[in-house]
Write a protein that holds these residues in place. Structure first.
Motif, short mmCIF file in Angstrom:
data_model
loop_
_atom_site.label_atom_id
_atom_site.label_comp_id
_atom_site.label_asym_id
_atom_site.label_seq_id
_atom_site.Cartn_x
_atom_site.Cartn_y
_atom_site.Cartn_z
N ARG A 110 0.83 -1.21 0.00
CA ARG A 110 0.00 0.00 0.00
C ARG A 110 0.86 1.26 0.00
NH1 ARG A 110 -2.93 -3.93 2.02
NH2 ARG A 110 -5.20 -3.94 1.90
N ILE B 37 0.87 4.31 -2.77
CA ILE B 37 0.62 5.72 -2.43
C ILE B 37 1.78 6.58 -2.92
CG2 ILE B 37 0.41 7.36 -0.51
CD1 ILE B 37 -1.03 5.04 1.05
N CYS C 151 -4.56 8.13 -6.93
CA CYS C 151 -4.86 6.72 -6.60
C CYS C 151 -5.65 6.62 -5.29
CB CYS C 151 -3.59 5.86 -6.58
SG CYS C 151 -2.45 6.23 -5.23
N ILE C 152 -5.46 7.61 -4.41
CA ILE C 152 -6.24 7.60 -3.16
C ILE C 152 -7.70 7.95 -3.47
CG2 ILE C 152 -6.49 8.63 -0.87
CD1 ILE C 152 -3.45 8.96 -0.79
N ASP D 125 -9.20 4.83 -4.71
CA ASP D 125 -9.49 3.88 -3.63
C ASP D 125 -10.74 4.28 -2.87
OD1 ASP D 125 -7.29 2.36 -4.26
OD2 ASP D 125 -6.01 3.15 -2.68
N TRP E 108 -14.35 8.61 -9.21
CA TRP E 108 -13.24 9.15 -8.40
C TRP E 108 -13.03 10.64 -8.62
CZ3 TRP E 108 -8.82 11.36 -10.44
CH2 TRP E 108 -8.56 11.13 -11.80
N GLN F 115 -3.82 12.09 3.95
CA GLN F 115 -4.35 11.41 2.77
C GLN F 115 -3.99 9.93 2.81
OE1 GLN F 115 -4.12 13.31 -1.11
NE2 GLN F 115 -3.42 15.24 -0.22
N ASP G 159 -6.39 6.63 3.01
CA ASP G 159 -6.30 5.51 2.07
C ASP G 159 -6.38 4.16 2.80
OD1 ASP G 159 -5.91 4.72 -0.74
OD2 ASP G 159 -4.13 3.73 0.04
N ASN H 219 -9.10 1.19 2.33
CA ASN H 219 -8.45 0.05 1.68
C ASN H 219 -7.75 -0.79 2.73
OD1 ASN H 219 -7.24 -1.62 -0.21
ND2 ASN H 219 -5.68 -0.11 -0.81
#
Lengths: 498, 498
Positions: B106, B110, B130-131, B134, B150, B354, B358, B362
């Motif tokens: 992970r 990130i 990408c966060i 997710d 997103w 952030q 995440d 996730n």
């Protein structure tokens, strides 16, 4: 409420009137401009995605020289800072022999100051007490003994947060059109954005490009007197070292500004986030507070001064941590209580950013084992920046039609560019600023993303762009070479010399 | 400018008029109130210092049950979350065998999304891409397949930041007195504070204390119609699960609210930061978005809805990271561009926050090695909270003159307290709210810090306080016992029964 009965699905999305549209949006938000992440940067992002998806351009990558984002340009974090923050984040690492005792000591001390000894608890709204104390000690040392009271220190979420908060105290929604905020031109557009959002009156004082962007006291007087015709100037903002202009203010100039503020009863906001970024050998950073102190108690005990600092610049470049502080001098105690109340609504600044700030003001000392590596990393970053400042000035000044003042400090060059009348006309026909046309063309043709001078403000009829000096020396040379070639081609094209 | 010539040093500090005084301060700032960190908490801090300096009181420690600050009350961080954030902070740890591969994977992902692969670079203003992805995936899963885009997700600096930003779009300084913002009473005072700061019109709708603090649709209509006489209500704020009231809204009730918003063209702000904090076996969290979806495309494609979430609550309690996000549905694309511009002025939310967000969206999956420990830690926190919710309700309801609704969710009890007329009179003579007098006495006599109901709003003539259920079970029992004894004594004293 308008309800139509059209049944096609593409239309059904628009059946109902929106509550919030561009027409009903807060017009003060609409008025905000922030060039550093404005249209040119959005365009750069589009081109980046296009390249990623296999599209072709005359270049293979977009170089983002639009923002002072050191790590994004490849600068490495200071190891010691990250060790301390990692230890605070995951205290199980205290048992790890691979972390130095100097870092553990600092992390332990920070955690002692946190509720439940956890970075996950809220701190007091002005910040963790022991970090405020470290900051005060740092300021005293920096200012060679000028006293600093830790209760005057407020941690912030980056410097921007502090600047917005102080302006919020000074500008009232109802009387905003009467509150004048003096800012340098060129300026960092956070100031103009905040002034727009609060609907205050922007009072421009122009920096002297012909004199290395120095602040001219006569210009301050002119600006103030002109503004008084239509508003009450209450506050003067100074950025030293300058952003985007890179000048470092002389002590004499700071004295003049403070004397002026004293005479005209202005609140002083001194943006000193680049205090560690001074490169010119004949320049030195003088804090507004120290100069005020040396002017004697009549000044030191009366001028209301807030100074801002940040983890994002200097040699650490820790933008993502959103760390920063402000020191508040001579603020009315009742107003201070109101400031604390206002800060408390947002609870507290991020704790990791507070911890990062602590390392900056309390770095390894010569007698500590970690000093050597820390010092090496710090010198390497600052040395490279000094070299890049010189290089940028030199290469740009060798281009016909570009004139760049020395980059004495901060992280930017703000060269003046000659734009031929035909290009100016073309831009006007397109409804854009001539330097926006220039920068868009530069981006489309070379992949280099810089910000038009119009986003920072400039004298009418002059054009500039701001670029960071943050890329690696190799990349910076390539970048500057491309700027040169582009500029020469641009001049040729619009001067009809092809 | 007034310059006097008195030469004594104590006076010389006040020689010059201050630019910023309580009289010249932005009156909207003066109007802000934030009880959660208000006078009672300042008093608690004073008592704490007094005890530390060796002073004596009838108690040995101050227990701060005023704020939902889990780690400060001894809750332990979720190991996996901290591992991921530590790895992001100090990527050298990727080589350490003591960090699980699940966490490393992970963290790597990130960092891939960060400029220069560093937590020290600015992210895009809406957050790391990408966060955001997710988060959208998490929302789709939570809402059993309701689509989430997103690009509608914006990371924030805690939920407070998002709430302020959205209100800023809706309320204009110039027209503020025409913009009505509907909020529940009792409410979380961030809302009233933001409304004061922006000088908008607070439109109260009262939750039904006799019906477990449920939201009554008839009351919404009453409130709206009354407000329309003097302003234009544009937005309705809902807190579900409720703060300070702890109720969990039924699906039917949410439908009614959304139908109402649809009919009256109101923008909906749904504060769902306690979505993981549901304890009552007969209650379930329903997201506003999912309910809107199930009402059909006419609703789902039109009602403008923003939902807020945070790292600070749930089972993680990571307040200090200042992480959070908002999902924005049906916002006019032009307004969205303006939102991004406004967010960009503050550059970006803190990257560590952030990263923490995440992990929450996730978390370890059953097939991962880290799942067992993660699940155990999560269940342990939520199990204890459920037990404490029940315990608090039970003990408080056994006290004569206290009536406490079930704590169905969130982290607070908001019991109604009977205050004898004589105490009410005494408070009025002192110029304070009766429940402030009550809470101050409670603090002085027992060291327990809770917040008066008047700080959240309550029906005239009723009195409450808010306390968190966060202390450990042992400490909570002691705390509740002390509240009971204090209350009985207070009743006796003011009912003349001594």
């Amino acid at each position: 409420l308008v309800l139509q009965t059209d049944s096609t699905s593409s239309l059904s999305r628009n059946l109902r009137e929106k509550t919030l549209t561009l027409d009903t949006l807060n017009p003060q938000v609409k008025a905000v401009e922030y060039a550093v992440r404005g249209p040119i940067v959005i365009k750069a992002g589009e081109i980046e995605r296009y390249l990623e998806e296999g599209g072709t351009k005359p270049f293979s990558e977009v170089i983002k020289a639009n923002i002072g984002d050191a790590h994004a340009m490849g600068q490495k974090p200071i190891t010691f800072l990250r060790q301390v923050v990692a230890l605070c984040t995951f205290p199980e690492l205290m048992d790890s022999p691979s972390f130095p005792e100097d870092a553990k000591r600092r992390a332990r001390r920070i955690l002692q100051g946190c509720g439940g000894h956890s970075l996950g608890s809220y701190s007091a709204s002005p910040g963790v007490e022991c970090i405020r104390k470290d900051i005060a000690a740092y300021i005293e040392q920096r200012d060679e003994g000028v006293p600093s009271d830790w209760e005057n220190i407020y941690l912030t979420t980056g410097a921007s947060d502090g600047i917005m908060t102080i302006l919020r105290l000074l500008v009232s929604g109802k009387d905003s059109s009467r509150t004048g905020v003096m800012i340098p031109i060129p300026q960092y557009p956070l100031y103009s954005a905040a002034i727009s959002e609060m609907d205050a009156v922007q009072v421009n004082y122009y920096l002297d490009e012909d004199n290395c962007w120095a602040l001219d006291i006569n210009e301050l007087h002119r600006s103030y007197q002109a503004a008084k015709q239509h508003c009450q100037p209450r506050v003067i903002c100074i950025i030293n070292p300058g952003n985007p202009t890179g000048q470092v203010q002389s002590k004499k100039c700071i004295e003049e500004v403070l004397h002026f503020a004293y005479e005209e009863n202005l609140f002083v906001m001194s943006d000193e986030v680049y205090q560690d970024n001074v490169y010119a050998p004949d320049c030195q950073f003088h804090s507004f507070k120290k100069v005020l102190y040396e002017m004697g108690p009549e000044y030191f005990n009366s001028v209301e001064l807030v100074s801002f600092h940040s983890t994002s610049k200097g040699y650490t470049g820790e933008c993502g941590f959103r760390g920063g502080y402000m020191e508040v001098i001579n603020m009315d105690p009742e107003v201070k209580a109101q400031l604390v109340k206002l800060l408390s609504v947002r609870l507290c600044p991020p704790l990791a950013g507070q911890a990062a700030m602590d390392v900056i003001v309390n770095p390894p000392q010569p007698e500590e084992h970690t000093f050597k590596q820390f010092h090496q990393e710090k010198s390497s970053v600052l040395g490279a920046l000094a070299e890049k400042a010189k290089l940028t000035e030199k290469i740009l000044n060798a281009v016909p039609g570009i004139k760049c003042n020395p980059v004495q400090g901060a992280m930017y060059a703000f060269p003046r560019i000659f734009i031929p009348p035909k290009a100016v006309e073309e831009a006007k026909a397109l409804g854009m600023q001539p330097d926006m046309l220039y920068c868009l063309r530069l981006l489309e043709e070379t992949g280099i993303c810089v910000v038009p001078g119009s986003g920072f403000g400039q004298k009418d009829g002059t054009y500039h762009f701001r670029m960071t000096i943050l890329p690696s020396i190799e990349k910076l040379k390539v970048l500057l070479g491309k700027v040169r070639d582009f500029h020469i081609g641009f001049l040729k094209e619009y001067s009809g010399l092809e």
